[in-house]
Design a protein around this motif. Sequence first.
Motif, PDB file in Angstrom:
ATOM      1  N   LEU A 202     110.842  75.947  77.869  1.00  0.00           N
ATOM      2  CA  LEU A 202     110.761  74.549  78.427  1.00  0.00           C
ATOM      3  C   LEU A 202     111.008  74.799  79.835  1.00  0.00           C
ATOM      4  CD1 LEU A 202     111.044  71.297  76.629  1.00  0.00           C
ATOM      5  CD2 LEU A 202     112.823  71.778  78.157  1.00  0.00           C
ATOM      6  N   VAL A 203     112.778  75.329  79.493  1.00  0.00           N
ATOM      7  CA  VAL A 203     113.452  75.264  80.924  1.00  0.00           C
ATOM      8  C   VAL A 203     112.669  75.647  82.039  1.00  0.00           C
ATOM      9  CG1 VAL A 203     115.172  76.349  81.783  1.00  0.00           C
ATOM     10  CG2 VAL A 203     115.626  75.247  80.639  1.00  0.00           C
ATOM     11  N   ILE A 204     111.681  77.664  81.942  1.00  0.00           N
ATOM     12  CA  ILE A 204     110.741  77.630  82.592  1.00  0.00           C
ATOM     13  C   ILE A 204     110.096  77.021  83.043  1.00  0.00           C
ATOM     14  CG2 ILE A 204     108.997  79.805  83.145  1.00  0.00           C
ATOM     15  CD1 ILE A 204     110.928  81.142  81.036  1.00  0.00           C
ATOM     16  N   HIS A 205     109.291  75.800  82.327  1.00  0.00           N
ATOM     17  CA  HIS A 205     108.020  75.285  82.519  1.00  0.00           C
ATOM     18  C   HIS A 205     108.771  74.140  83.428  1.00  0.00           C
ATOM     19  CE1 HIS A 205     104.723  73.132  82.232  1.00  0.00           C
ATOM     20  NE2 HIS A 205     104.861  71.762  81.208  1.00  0.00           N
ATOM     21  N   HIS A 206     109.052  73.793  83.598  1.00  0.00           N
ATOM     22  CA  HIS A 206     110.099  72.578  83.670  1.00  0.00           C
ATOM     23  C   HIS A 206     110.448  72.691  85.110  1.00  0.00           C
ATOM     24  CE1 HIS A 206     111.036  69.160  80.557  1.00  0.00           C
ATOM     25  NE2 HIS A 206     110.048  69.476  80.586  1.00  0.00           N
ATOM     26  N   VAL A 261     122.270  80.568  79.812  1.00  0.00           N
ATOM     27  CA  VAL A 261     121.261  80.421  79.629  1.00  0.00           C
ATOM     28  C   VAL A 261     120.385  80.061  80.675  1.00  0.00           C
ATOM     29  CG1 VAL A 261     119.305  81.139  78.218  1.00  0.00           C
ATOM     30  CG2 VAL A 261     121.118  81.335  77.554  1.00  0.00           C
ATOM     31  N   VAL A 262     120.000  79.013  81.056  1.00  0.00           N
ATOM     32  CA  VAL A 262     119.791  77.761  81.709  1.00  0.00           C
ATOM     33  C   VAL A 262     119.884  78.092  82.779  1.00  0.00           C
ATOM     34  CG1 VAL A 262     119.143  75.992  82.684  1.00  0.00           C
ATOM     35  CG2 VAL A 262     119.678  75.844  80.068  1.00  0.00           C
ATOM     36  N   LYS A 263     121.314  78.937  83.441  1.00  0.00           N
ATOM     37  CA  LYS A 263     121.707  79.046  84.641  1.00  0.00           C
ATOM     38  C   LYS A 263     120.994  80.932  85.256  1.00  0.00           C
ATOM     39  CE  LYS A 263     125.635  76.662  85.590  1.00  0.00           C
ATOM     40  NZ  LYS A 263     127.151  76.364  85.496  1.00  0.00           N
ATOM     41  N   THR A 264     121.284  81.250  83.489  1.00  0.00           N
ATOM     42  CA  THR A 264     120.679  82.731  84.528  1.00  0.00           C
ATOM     43  C   THR A 264     119.269  82.998  84.661  1.00  0.00           C
ATOM     44  OG1 THR A 264     121.862  83.850  82.823  1.00  0.00           O
ATOM     45  CG2 THR A 264     119.936  85.235  83.278  1.00  0.00           C
ATOM     46  N   ILE A 265     118.222  81.867  83.865  1.00  0.00           N
ATOM     47  CA  ILE A 265     116.923  81.646  84.286  1.00  0.00           C
ATOM     48  C   ILE A 265     116.619  81.228  85.174  1.00  0.00           C
ATOM     49  CG2 ILE A 265     114.706  80.066  83.844  1.00  0.00           C
ATOM     50  CD1 ILE A 265     115.928  79.802  80.720  1.00  0.00           C
ATOM     51  N   CYS A 266     117.027  80.075  85.914  1.00  0.00           N
ATOM     52  CA  CYS A 266     117.093  79.459  87.351  1.00  0.00           C
ATOM     53  C   CYS A 266     117.712  80.310  88.460  1.00  0.00           C
ATOM     54  CB  CYS A 266     117.933  78.046  88.109  1.00  0.00           C
ATOM     55  SG  CYS A 266     118.186  76.801  86.024  1.00  0.00           S
ATOM     56  N   ALA A 267     118.370  81.403  88.326  1.00  0.00           N
ATOM     57  CA  ALA A 267     119.055  82.080  89.438  1.00  0.00           C
ATOM     58  C   ALA A 267     117.977  83.234  89.352  1.00  0.00           C
ATOM     59  CB  ALA A 267     120.334  83.087  89.474  1.00  0.00           C
ATOM     60  N   MET A 268     117.397  83.750  88.567  1.00  0.00           N
ATOM     61  CA  MET A 268     116.469  84.374  88.561  1.00  0.00           C
ATOM     62  C   MET A 268     114.694  84.181  89.008  1.00  0.00           C
ATOM     63  SD  MET A 268     116.214  87.030  85.201  1.00  0.00           S
ATOM     64  CE  MET A 268     117.086  88.288  84.691  1.00  0.00           C
ATOM     65  N   LEU A 269     114.584  82.238  88.484  1.00  0.00           N
ATOM     66  CA  LEU A 269     113.342  82.118  89.226  1.00  0.00           C
ATOM     67  C   LEU A 269     113.622  82.085  91.231  1.00  0.00           C
ATOM     68  CD1 LEU A 269     112.481  79.279  86.748  1.00  0.00           C
ATOM     69  CD2 LEU A 269     111.019  81.220  87.805  1.00  0.00           C
ATOM     70  N   ASP A 270     115.268  81.756  91.297  1.00  0.00           N
ATOM     71  CA  ASP A 270     114.594  81.386  92.809  1.00  0.00           C
ATOM     72  C   ASP A 270     114.961  83.111  93.412  1.00  0.00           C
ATOM     73  OD1 ASP A 270     116.032  79.351  92.376  1.00  0.00           O
ATOM     74  OD2 ASP A 270     118.472  79.960  92.691  1.00  0.00           O
ATOM     75  N   SER A 271     114.931  84.572  92.461  1.00  0.00           N
ATOM     76  CA  SER A 271     114.851  85.009  93.201  1.00  0.00           C
ATOM     77  C   SER A 271     113.250  86.025  93.480  1.00  0.00           C
ATOM     78  CB  SER A 271     116.385  86.707  93.051  1.00  0.00           C
ATOM     79  OG  SER A 271     115.421  87.136  92.132  1.00  0.00           O
ATOM     80  N   THR A 324     109.932  87.659  80.133  1.00  0.00           N
ATOM     81  CA  THR A 324     109.431  86.671  79.426  1.00  0.00           C
ATOM     82  C   THR A 324     109.279  85.721  81.089  1.00  0.00           C
ATOM     83  OG1 THR A 324     111.178  86.584  77.494  1.00  0.00           O
ATOM     84  CG2 THR A 324     110.880  84.173  78.265  1.00  0.00           C
ATOM     85  N   ILE A 325     110.541  85.757  81.794  1.00  0.00           N
ATOM     86  CA  ILE A 325     109.823  84.922  83.295  1.00  0.00           C
ATOM     87  C   ILE A 325     108.675  85.963  83.958  1.00  0.00           C
ATOM     88  CG2 ILE A 325     111.209  84.084  85.563  1.00  0.00           C
ATOM     89  CD1 ILE A 325     113.680  84.527  84.123  1.00  0.00           C
ATOM     90  N   GLU A 326     108.380  87.115  84.002  1.00  0.00           N
ATOM     91  CA  GLU A 326     107.126  87.317  84.629  1.00  0.00           C
ATOM     92  C   GLU A 326     106.046  86.592  83.470  1.00  0.00           C
ATOM     93  OE1 GLU A 326     108.434  91.785  84.988  1.00  0.00           O
ATOM     94  OE2 GLU A 326     109.765  90.622  87.362  1.00  0.00           O
ATOM     95  N   TRP A 327     106.423  87.256  82.539  1.00  0.00           N
ATOM     96  CA  TRP A 327     105.281  86.439  81.294  1.00  0.00           C
ATOM     97  C   TRP A 327     104.826  85.236  81.508  1.00  0.00           C
ATOM     98  CZ3 TRP A 327     103.406  82.829  78.255  1.00  0.00           C
ATOM     99  CH2 TRP A 327     102.408  83.228  77.440  1.00  0.00           C
ATOM    100  N   TYR A 328     105.607  83.839  81.477  1.00  0.00           N
ATOM    101  CA  TYR A 328     105.478  83.265  82.285  1.00  0.00           C
ATOM    102  C   TYR A 328     104.779  82.799  83.291  1.00  0.00           C
ATOM    103  CZ  TYR A 328     106.710  81.384  77.550  1.00  0.00           C
ATOM    104  OH  TYR A 328     106.539  81.443  75.526  1.00  0.00           O
ATOM    105  N   LEU A 329     105.140  83.324  84.572  1.00  0.00           N
ATOM    106  CA  LEU A 329     104.609  83.217  85.937  1.00  0.00           C
ATOM    107  C   LEU A 329     103.393  83.848  86.285  1.00  0.00           C
ATOM    108  CD1 LEU A 329     107.909  83.892  88.078  1.00  0.00           C
ATOM    109  CD2 LEU A 329     106.648  81.707  87.559  1.00  0.00           C
ATOM    110  N   THR A 330     102.869  84.536  84.720  1.00  0.00           N
ATOM    111  CA  THR A 330     101.310  85.436  85.251  1.00  0.00           C
ATOM    112  C   THR A 330     100.476  84.766  84.234  1.00  0.00           C
ATOM    113  OG1 THR A 330     102.426  87.221  83.993  1.00  0.00           O
ATOM    114  CG2 THR A 330     101.605  87.516  86.699  1.00  0.00           C
ATOM    115  N   TRP A 334      97.919  80.038  79.650  1.00  0.00           N
ATOM    116  CA  TRP A 334      98.297  80.099  79.036  1.00  0.00           C
ATOM    117  C   TRP A 334      99.088  78.395  78.629  1.00  0.00           C
ATOM    118  CZ3 TRP A 334     102.562  79.144  75.471  1.00  0.00           C
ATOM    119  CH2 TRP A 334     102.235  79.582  74.903  1.00  0.00           C
ATOM    120  N   VAL A 335     100.393  78.266  79.237  1.00  0.00           N
ATOM    121  CA  VAL A 335     100.470  77.107  79.115  1.00  0.00           C
ATOM    122  C   VAL A 335      99.795  75.983  79.758  1.00  0.00           C
ATOM    123  CG1 VAL A 335     103.167  76.116  80.709  1.00  0.00           C
ATOM    124  CG2 VAL A 335     102.746  78.800  80.537  1.00  0.00           C
TER     125      VAL A 335
END
Length: 356
Positions: A202-206, A261-271, A324-330, A334-335
């Motif tokens: 949900l956080v990745i999608h949002h 967890v949410v901050k980690t996802i944000c930081a990874m997406l930032d990079s 996981t993040i890379e999977w959702y981006l590619t 599916w999403v």
Amino acid sequence: MILVTGGAGFIGGNFVLGWLSNANAEEVINLDSLTYAGNLETLASLQNDDRHIFVKGSIGDAELVTRLLNQYQPRAILHFAAESHVDRSIHGPADFIQTNIVGTFNLLECARNYWSNLAPEKKQAFRFLHVSTDEVYGTLESKEPAFKETNPYEPNSPYAASKAASDHLVRAWFHTYGLPVITTNCSNNYGPYQFPEKLIPLVIHHALHNKELPIYGDGQQVRDWLFVEDHCLAIQRVLEKGRLGETYNIGGWNEKANIDVVKTICAMLDSIQPKGNGKSYAEQITFVKDRPGHDRRYAIDASKIEKELAWKPLETFESGIRKTIEWYLTHQQWVSGVTSGSYRDWVSKQYSAHGK
Ligand code: NAD
Ligand code: DAU
């Protein structure tokens, strides 16, 4: 062959894909009623694979389950099918009672009838593996030791109570009828193909759609995260080597507060995929009203499965969350497929109830 229930869902789907990635794997009958959480797109790569037999139907349909067992003669049932989302169980518990308790009861009865008529060798080899959750143990204080298999059951949500009830039924079918069952109780999973109603997808999608990232309460609730493929490998190990009538806790020793967890996802997406405007995804974080009855902390003591069955997770949280993040981006197609009209209705109902 094996019979998998709920194999179009998140963990069941990953299990079927992982199982059939082995060229020598036995065939799979995949029984799934395709609720909102079941998605055939997850299994698209198996379309031309004769080893995968998909059957759309319910575990509550005794006639269908009996017919499948007699026709295909599986050597094991791996039972993933369930209603699995805590927030939905709060809005409407009825489906959870029906699927998780009555459905499991029906499956156990069909399995017992089938198993009791098997020839002695097949009867001895047969397994009923019940996939369950750590939520049956309730909640932990910050300094309490992690859940062991011997912890008392203290479920706090309608979802957790329905899973606890199903675990008790499975246990009773072993002690009373001798049905060869094993139960696994796993912590929070994350990874590819998870429906974006659960925290991580949900956080990745949002984040990618420039929407608020809703954190319930103070965000200090702790979950113990396990990459889904590690859970699937653990289930395979339990199927091969687990002792009958036993329960095995499965977890990755990865306790994390939700906000981290949410901050980690944000930081990874930032990079990996920086925003055009130079801002951080973390600016989308929004604290919202807490979930009623929200369990403060889950933590799994996985020493029994590690010692007895020599299983250990392969992924760390850092490597698993990156995959996981890379999977959702590619896999945005599916999403898009799963975030249709009914998904949008759920998000608006859920997050208006959690208004700031
Ligand atoms: P999910 O909601 O993604 O998938 C559930 C699947 O079951 C869906 O494909 C759905 O269509 C199917 N299903 C529902 N009702 C059915 C019925 N009556 N008959 C046949 N199929 C039906 O769930 P998940 O996250 O993949 O969880 C799978 C199992 O693992 C559940 O039993 C859950 O309690 C357990 N579990 C989940 C987690 C987690 O973090 N997701 C952790 C521990 C245990
Ligand atoms: O522990 C195993 C369980 O993990 C499984 O049995 C369940 O099937 C699975 O859904 C999961 O339950 P949780 O309730 O822990 O998962 P969820 O992803 O819904 O929430 C994880 C944490 O994040 C929890 O503390 C609630 C919080 N949360 C969740 C959502 C959806 C938020 O803060 N905001 C959100 O929008």
